[in-house]
Structures are given as C-alpha cells and as structure tokens.
Design an enzyme around this catalytic site. Sequence first.
Site, PDB file in Angstrom:
ATOM      1  N   HIS A 115     -24.883  34.356  68.527  1.00  2.00           N
ATOM      2  CA  HIS A 115     -25.720  35.442  69.053  1.00  2.00           C
ATOM      3  C   HIS A 115     -27.066  35.476  68.338  1.00  2.00           C
ATOM      4  O   HIS A 115     -28.124  35.564  68.960  1.00  2.00           O
ATOM      5  CB  HIS A 115     -25.016  36.789  68.869  1.00  2.00           C
ATOM      6  CG  HIS A 115     -23.716  36.887  69.609  1.00  2.00           C
ATOM      7  ND1 HIS A 115     -23.540  37.664  70.725  1.00  2.00           N
ATOM      8  CD2 HIS A 115     -22.516  36.283  69.387  1.00  2.00           C
ATOM      9  CE1 HIS A 115     -22.296  37.538  71.169  1.00  2.00           C
ATOM     10  NE2 HIS A 115     -21.650  36.708  70.362  1.00  2.00           N
ATOM     11  N   ASP A 159     -27.847  43.061  72.666  1.00  2.00           N
ATOM     12  CA  ASP A 159     -26.806  42.067  72.929  1.00  2.00           C
ATOM     13  C   ASP A 159     -25.517  42.801  73.327  1.00  2.00           C
ATOM     14  O   ASP A 159     -25.553  43.940  73.786  1.00  2.00           O
ATOM     15  CB  ASP A 159     -26.644  41.250  71.635  1.00  2.00           C
ATOM     16  CG  ASP A 159     -25.801  40.002  71.778  1.00  2.00           C
ATOM     17  OD1 ASP A 159     -25.368  39.685  72.884  1.00  2.00           O
ATOM     18  OD2 ASP A 159     -25.574  39.332  70.754  1.00  2.00           O
TER      19      ASP A 159
END
Length: 482
Positions: free
Chosen positions: A20, A120
Amino acid sequence: MAQVECIGHILIFPYPAQGHVNSMLKLAHLLDLANFHITFFVSSTIHARLLALTDVDSGRFSPRFRLKSFPPGIYDGGIDSREGALELYHSLHTIAKPFLKQYIAHNRDSGLPFTCFISDLVLSIALEVSEQCFNLPVYYFRTIGACAFWAFFSLPDLFEAGELPIKENGMESPITKVKGMEDFLRARDLPSWCRYEEDDTARIVYTETRRAVEARALILNTFEDLEGPILSQIRTKCPKVYTIGPLHARLMATLASKSTHSNSLWQEDETCMAWLDSQEPKSVIYVSFGSISVITRQQLMEFWYGLVNSGKKFLWVMRSDLVAGKDVESPIPSELEEGTKANGYIIGWAPQEAVLDHPAVGGFLTHSGWNSTLESIAAGVPMICWPFFADQQTNSRFVGEVWKLGLDMKDVCDRSSVEKLIRELMEKRKGEFLERAENMVKLAKEAISEGGSSYCNFDCLIQDIIKLNESMSEEDTVKCAD
Ligand code: UDP
C-alpha cells in the site's frame, strides 16, 4: 521567497503495509511532479523505516512533499492473520482517526488548507473525519485490482443469495452473483476471509468497500485493457473511476528512467542483479511471497524441493520472518543445499521491479499480491500463483483463467506439483505464456503513454483536484510559499 500559486494540497493516507505504501508513494510522486502540495501520513514504524532505507526525505520529492508520522501505538505486528488485521484496523480507528481530525482542523487555519483527502483501504476513517472537518472531499484509492475490488463489493449479494458462507466441501462451487465473473469464479477464488464463518474481517472489508460510493471518485492502479469488463460493472455503482496504472510504469516513463525510487521497508539485496546478469535470457524463475505472507516450515520444504527438482535456475526472496513455527532453525537437507548452490540464489529482500525487468527472468512464483501481479504484467513475466490471503485468491484466478498469463496453483503445495508447474511455465508452455505476456505489456505501455487511457485518466484526476482547489471559498484560496 518566490510566491507560487497553490494548485492544491492533498492529504494521503495509505494502509500501513508495504504494498500500500509503495503504490501510494508512487501516486504521491506523480502528484508532486504535477506541482501539488502533499502531506503523506504513515505509522511511526513505517516512517522510521522509510527514512532509514529510502531517499523519501532526501531529494526525491520537491519541498512541497511532507512525510508525516502518526503518534506511536498503531499496531505494527503481523497482519497475515485475521487477529492481526483486526488489531490494525482498530488501532487505526483509535489513533489515526482522532489525530487526523485534529490535524485537518488545525491545518485549515495554517495558510495551506487541504483540498482533498486520498484514502486507502480504511475509507470509513476518511469519510468520518471529512464529515467532521468541513466536508473535505475524499477520493478512494484502492491499491488492489478491479477484480478483487468488485468481488469485495459483491460479497453482501453472495450472502443474500446463499452462496456464502462457503458450504462444507464447497470450494469448487460456482459463484454466480459477482456480475461479470459468473463463468469462472469458484468459492475458492473469493477472498480468503470468506472461508471462515463468523469472521469480522469479511464484513469489515465489504462495508469499507461499499462506502466507495460515498467518495468523490475511485482511483485504481490498473488499466482499462486489463480489466475493462469488470470496470464496467464497478461503474454501475461508482460512476467516477480513474484507472491510472500501472503506476510504477507511468512514474518510470514520467521520470524517463529505467527504475523508480525504492519504497522498500526492508534492505534490498542488490547482489542478485549481478547473479541475474550471469544467467541465460528467460531462464530464471523469481520466487517471492510479498511482504506479509507467512508460510509453515512444511510449505517451505515443499516449495524448496519443487524448485530444486525442477532443475531450473531460481532467485528466491526468503524474508527473515517468512517462516512461522518453532522448527524454523532445523537443518536444511544436504540435497537442497547442493541444489541451491548449483541453481539458486536466496536473498532477504529484492529490488523487485528491477528483478522482474531483468532479461534473465522468465517466470514469477508469486503470492499474487496486486502490486506483484501488476509489476509482473508490466514486465511481461508469466506467473505461477500461490495466493495466500485477501485479494490474492481472486487475482490468481484472473491470471490463470481470464488473462491466461500463468498458472494458478491455489490451495496446493506439494513438491511434485511445484516442480510440474515450474516445468510447464518455464519449458513446455513457455512460448505460449510469453507471447500473451508480451501482448499485455504492449497494452500496458499504450495505457500509460500520451493519449492512453491511464495517461488521460491521470490528467482528468489532476484537473478534478485543481478545480476543487479553485472552488474553495475565497478565504481558503491562498498563495503558498514554495
Ligand atoms: N517487494 C520488493 N521486494 C521483495 C518483495 C516484494 O520490493 O523482495 C515489493 C513488490 O515490488 C511489491 C510489494 O513489495 O510492490 C508487495 O506488494 P504486493 O501487493 O505484491 O504484496 P503484499 O506484500 O502486500 O502481500
């Protein structure tokens, strides 16, 4: 000091895990090159590792980029288990959320207010904070592919239709309620969390995913030619979807460089590049299970025997924390040591993008994390997929059955299968896989080149943020010092 107009200040909040952080830093780099101000928030552990191991704080970015740390306390243990993933989720809610709320409010009076928030996985934090902070517009950047995003999104429909929970001995059951995947999806291709009854993780993940409809737009690190049919399905729920990938390839093209900057949270072992230089073209199978997966000693041995018995050259990333259990330190059988000396090279962490781009690499035995999948696709390297958890089960089905860029060995891990699949990928069906992989590379390159879908979508995203900034009230429109 020169006064330049601020075209927008973006708050970026990745989920605290290697894949990520990696892809969101790439997005941040591209946005920095497009002249935005960026504040990038990570946990204190990741902050320290990025400062120690990368050039994130020394010359890569313009002074408009700021790397910030949350207060200590965010869970930094393993997230390969449901318990770990839940602990992280809750610690983000208890530590990151109130901190962000305060930070954004304070920032509003600082002369450089935020224009938007790019969040995210844990979208609920961004949406709830935004609601309490002047409705700061939120973009949802999911660092997974469209295929897994859509599978997550569809999970409530599967429960409603009785296709979930998975029935006893039902792993081969067809799943018919994920639109666009009716013809090939089986229960075993659903996210790993669907395999356990009464698991909070699946519920949390689909709840977070469904909130995507509340975001200003969804941003995905993929490209239209790869996932067009599934993207059409997603657009029935989230009309504004920016596909801007493969991001690392776009960044490389923008920098006119053969590599991007490393965002590794482990020390990269560059010696493998010299080893690769001494190998024949397309002769090496690269093996990595990403940054989170943990395997048993038994699985390690099966992969190891399979690799050695295949007789192929292999480069294997064996993270220091890859193997769980007490007998990690048991001696390695001498035939494996000898086979590895003859054909293998083992390292603790690789410069993966460079490895996949190396001409000697002809295959990738991967856990099917989305970054690894996309990096392999962009490099034209066929895959053997051994998915471990989360989105990986769905990604590997697409690799094997939809794109036909490799072989899906999910839920199987014995030495003879490993050996057989390696021979199939690297020998028997090598030409066929390489041809399809090369075609996909062309499409990926077109997508990120001027006029291509990802190129244009990234420009649209930039314009959208600039417009947002322009429409901020008079008092918020400021001149920022560069
Ligand atoms: N990676 C790397 N070196 C390694 C193994 C992985 O740089 O030895 C990088 C890889 O390039 C990818 C990321 O770590 O960008 C892993 O992300 P992915 O989504 O594939 O899997 P995860 O680690 O999240 O399971």
